[in-house]
Design a protein around this motif. Sequence first.
Motif, PDB file in Angstrom:
ATOM      1  N   TYR A   1       0.489   4.327  -0.078  1.00 27.83           N
ATOM      2  CA  TYR A   1       0.044   5.558   1.143  1.00 27.83           C
ATOM      3  C   TYR A   1       0.705   4.904   2.507  1.00 27.83           C
ATOM      4  O   TYR A   1       1.285   5.840   3.093  1.00 27.83           O
ATOM      5  CB  TYR A   1      -1.514   5.553   1.509  1.00 27.83           C
ATOM      6  CG  TYR A   1      -2.218   6.421   2.249  1.00 27.83           C
ATOM      7  CD1 TYR A   1      -2.151   7.829   2.247  1.00 27.83           C
ATOM      8  CD2 TYR A   1      -2.190   6.088   3.730  1.00 27.83           C
ATOM      9  CE1 TYR A   1      -2.640   8.667   3.079  1.00 27.83           C
ATOM     10  CE2 TYR A   1      -2.567   7.197   4.603  1.00 27.83           C
ATOM     11  CZ  TYR A   1      -2.633   8.544   4.440  1.00 27.83           C
ATOM     12  OH  TYR A   1      -3.150   9.342   5.280  1.00 27.83           O
ATOM     13  N   PHE A   2       0.596   3.743   2.964  1.00 25.66           N
ATOM     14  CA  PHE A   2       1.331   3.210   4.210  1.00 25.66           C
ATOM     15  C   PHE A   2       2.867   3.498   4.064  1.00 25.66           C
ATOM     16  O   PHE A   2       3.453   3.972   4.860  1.00 25.66           O
ATOM     17  CB  PHE A   2       1.044   1.683   4.359  1.00 25.66           C
ATOM     18  CG  PHE A   2       1.681   1.182   5.721  1.00 25.66           C
ATOM     19  CD1 PHE A   2       1.006   1.550   6.894  1.00 25.66           C
ATOM     20  CD2 PHE A   2       2.577   0.375   5.452  1.00 25.66           C
ATOM     21  CE1 PHE A   2       1.742   0.914   7.914  1.00 25.66           C
ATOM     22  CE2 PHE A   2       2.949  -0.255   6.883  1.00 25.66           C
ATOM     23  CZ  PHE A   2       2.379   0.064   7.984  1.00 25.66           C
TER      24      PHE A   2
ATOM     25  N   ASN B   1     -11.176  -2.497   8.378  1.00 23.95           N
ATOM     26  CA  ASN B   1     -10.017  -3.038   7.652  1.00 23.95           C
ATOM     27  C   ASN B   1     -10.078  -4.616   7.193  1.00 23.95           C
ATOM     28  O   ASN B   1      -9.378  -5.209   6.780  1.00 23.95           O
ATOM     29  CB  ASN B   1      -8.612  -2.900   8.141  1.00 23.95           C
ATOM     30  CG  ASN B   1      -8.181  -1.492   7.236  1.00 23.95           C
ATOM     31  OD1 ASN B   1      -7.802  -1.487   6.235  1.00 23.95           O
ATOM     32  ND2 ASN B   1      -8.364  -0.554   8.029  1.00 23.95           N
TER      33      ASN B   1
ATOM     34  N   LEU C   1      -7.230  -3.621   4.406  1.00 27.79           N
ATOM     35  CA  LEU C   1      -6.033  -4.312   4.326  1.00 27.79           C
ATOM     36  C   LEU C   1      -6.396  -5.954   4.411  1.00 27.79           C
ATOM     37  O   LEU C   1      -5.724  -6.845   3.567  1.00 27.79           O
ATOM     38  CB  LEU C   1      -5.111  -4.175   5.429  1.00 27.79           C
ATOM     39  CG  LEU C   1      -4.802  -2.758   5.555  1.00 27.79           C
ATOM     40  CD1 LEU C   1      -3.908  -2.192   6.894  1.00 27.79           C
ATOM     41  CD2 LEU C   1      -3.822  -2.335   4.389  1.00 27.79           C
TER      42      LEU C   1
ATOM     43  N   VAL D   1       0.857  -1.037   0.221  1.00 31.13           N
ATOM     44  CA  VAL D   1      -0.204   0.059   0.162  1.00 31.13           C
ATOM     45  C   VAL D   1       0.913   1.176  -0.145  1.00 31.13           C
ATOM     46  O   VAL D   1       1.636   1.541   1.139  1.00 31.13           O
ATOM     47  CB  VAL D   1      -0.987   0.061   1.404  1.00 31.13           C
ATOM     48  CG1 VAL D   1      -1.794   1.194   1.197  1.00 31.13           C
ATOM     49  CG2 VAL D   1      -1.809  -1.300   1.130  1.00 31.13           C
TER      50      VAL D   1
ATOM     51  N   HIS E   1      -9.452   0.604   3.793  1.00 32.03           N
ATOM     52  CA  HIS E   1      -8.412   0.268   2.824  1.00 32.03           C
ATOM     53  C   HIS E   1      -9.048  -0.971   1.838  1.00 32.03           C
ATOM     54  O   HIS E   1      -9.317  -0.759   0.440  1.00 32.03           O
ATOM     55  CB  HIS E   1      -7.143   0.155   3.014  1.00 32.03           C
ATOM     56  CG  HIS E   1      -6.431   1.424   2.694  1.00 32.03           C
ATOM     57  ND1 HIS E   1      -6.514   2.407   3.677  1.00 32.03           N
ATOM     58  CD2 HIS E   1      -5.425   1.878   2.002  1.00 32.03           C
ATOM     59  CE1 HIS E   1      -5.830   3.421   3.311  1.00 32.03           C
ATOM     60  NE2 HIS E   1      -5.225   3.234   2.332  1.00 32.03           N
TER      61      HIS E   1
ATOM     62  N   LEU F   1      -5.085   4.403   8.146  1.00 33.06           N
ATOM     63  CA  LEU F   1      -5.292   3.480   6.882  1.00 33.06           C
ATOM     64  C   LEU F   1      -6.870   2.853   7.203  1.00 33.06           C
ATOM     65  O   LEU F   1      -7.061   1.915   7.864  1.00 33.06           O
ATOM     66  CB  LEU F   1      -4.568   2.173   7.172  1.00 33.06           C
ATOM     67  CG  LEU F   1      -3.111   2.489   6.804  1.00 33.06           C
ATOM     68  CD1 LEU F   1      -2.272   1.318   6.784  1.00 33.06           C
ATOM     69  CD2 LEU F   1      -3.231   2.931   5.238  1.00 33.06           C
TER      70      LEU F   1
END
Length: 531
Positions: A104-105, A147, A121, A102, A119, A116
């Motif tokens: 962004y992470f 998530n 995840l 990811v 998302h 987050l």
Amino acid sequence: MENIGNKKLEHAIKGTTSKAVFHSSGSAGKSKNKEPEVTKSPGKPNIGDKKLAKEFTFTGYDILTDEDFLLQTKKPKRPEVKSTPYTQCYQNACKMLGIRPVNYFIRHLHDKTVILKSHPLGLKGVRAACIALVNNDLVEKIDFEENAFGEEGALCIAEMLKENHTITDVRLAENNIGPQGAIAFSQLLKGGRIIHTLNLSGCGLEDTDSMAISEMIEFSERLRILNISHNGVSEHGAIDIARAIVLNDKLVELDISWNHIRGKGAKAFATGIQKNVGLKDVNLAWNGLARDGAIGLGKALLDNRTLTSLDLTNNRFGMEDIGFIMKGVQQNETLRTLKIGKNPFSPDVAFTILRAIESSEKCALRFLDLKDVVVRTDFVEKLKKIQETRVHPLRIEHGAVVKGAQAPTVDPNGIDWRDPVMRMYKFMQDKGYRVIDLLKRLDKDRSLSVDREEFKAGLIAENIPMTEAQLDEVITKLDTDCDGEVDLGEMMRGEKEFRKKMKARMKKMLEQMKAKESDITLLKLAKLEEL
């Protein structure tokens, strides 16, 4: 001339006409001169093209050549992320688990906060993130709301937090962490892990998980903010959590809204607030506390000296229930914010609440939330007067304002249940008290009369659902000789008037019933005649 004009128009539509051709004098000889080349900067439209497009566009719009538009729509380049041990660790973990990293992470692995939300995840994504965060000493807050990592994901996060000692703010809302996840975080906090904020809102916690929640509260000396709203905690779970609240003096903010705390659970939770000496902000909104909760919270507010904000929005409080709460509010010197909106209060109840605040010198309220509660114009006028004279500022949020209706025609023999005197005698009737019985309970010096303070203190001890302001009004009406005391004779006269009105009320109800029965009989006879 005609050929030159056509040539110019053709080139302009194609967007290739040069400035030299457009500004030619129009003679045939000059038009044959070689056109000078106009260089175009890469990525930018030609200025000459832009002018020609404006000249020959009859719709009034610039087509494809507006430089400003092109610059605005051009996406800004994201800064390149430098490769560090943290990013490499995350990318290697993703490669090992067979998932895409990811971005962004990766970009926020060096920030204090990693958010987050939604998302999602999933389990593998959370595992990869946990591997990257184990040795990270920069991140202090993680927010993995919604998530879909489930129980196993919660266990991964708990294991990561055992090794990481910089993350102190953990938010896992809207993830079904299950019983094992709740136990893992309970053991984490019992083991001395420093977490000051924990958000488990909407994590599917039930009464069976209440022991894990209570251990989080009871054994953690560093936890300051706990959010367990939007779960399934009910009566038995509330009792466990209330016991932990009594034993904890470090927790500052507790949000347990949108659960099912009622009955014995509501009473137990109120007792927990009464004995707690650390909580400052408690949110109990949307729980259905009702009468049991109102009585308990009224007593809690009389003793609690740390609470500054209490949210009781939409808890099924009625006219009598709010009287118990306001008795506590009147004597509480620390409560600054009270939210009691979305309860079934009439404009009369709202006005009574305002009068209770006005009559108390100890009440420290700064903000009162009466959201969706309709008030009359007299409420607004009264509030303005209070704001002008009150020592502490007072702001009230309320529902629609309606004009005060004309007073309805009052039956002289009817009972006005808004009258505090009638309500007091009704309370006595329900409890089975005679006037002499009540007077003996209130009269400590056996003088067959009680002063204002004895009268109020005695009735409050009897748990009468009335505020101090209403009890003051009762004394004023009963004390016909204005000596500041209520004696046996005055009490007897008040009871006589009450019995007279009750008798008239019963007579009227019987007449209405007979009239209804007569109408039914006539209707049956009419049907028989038709047959």
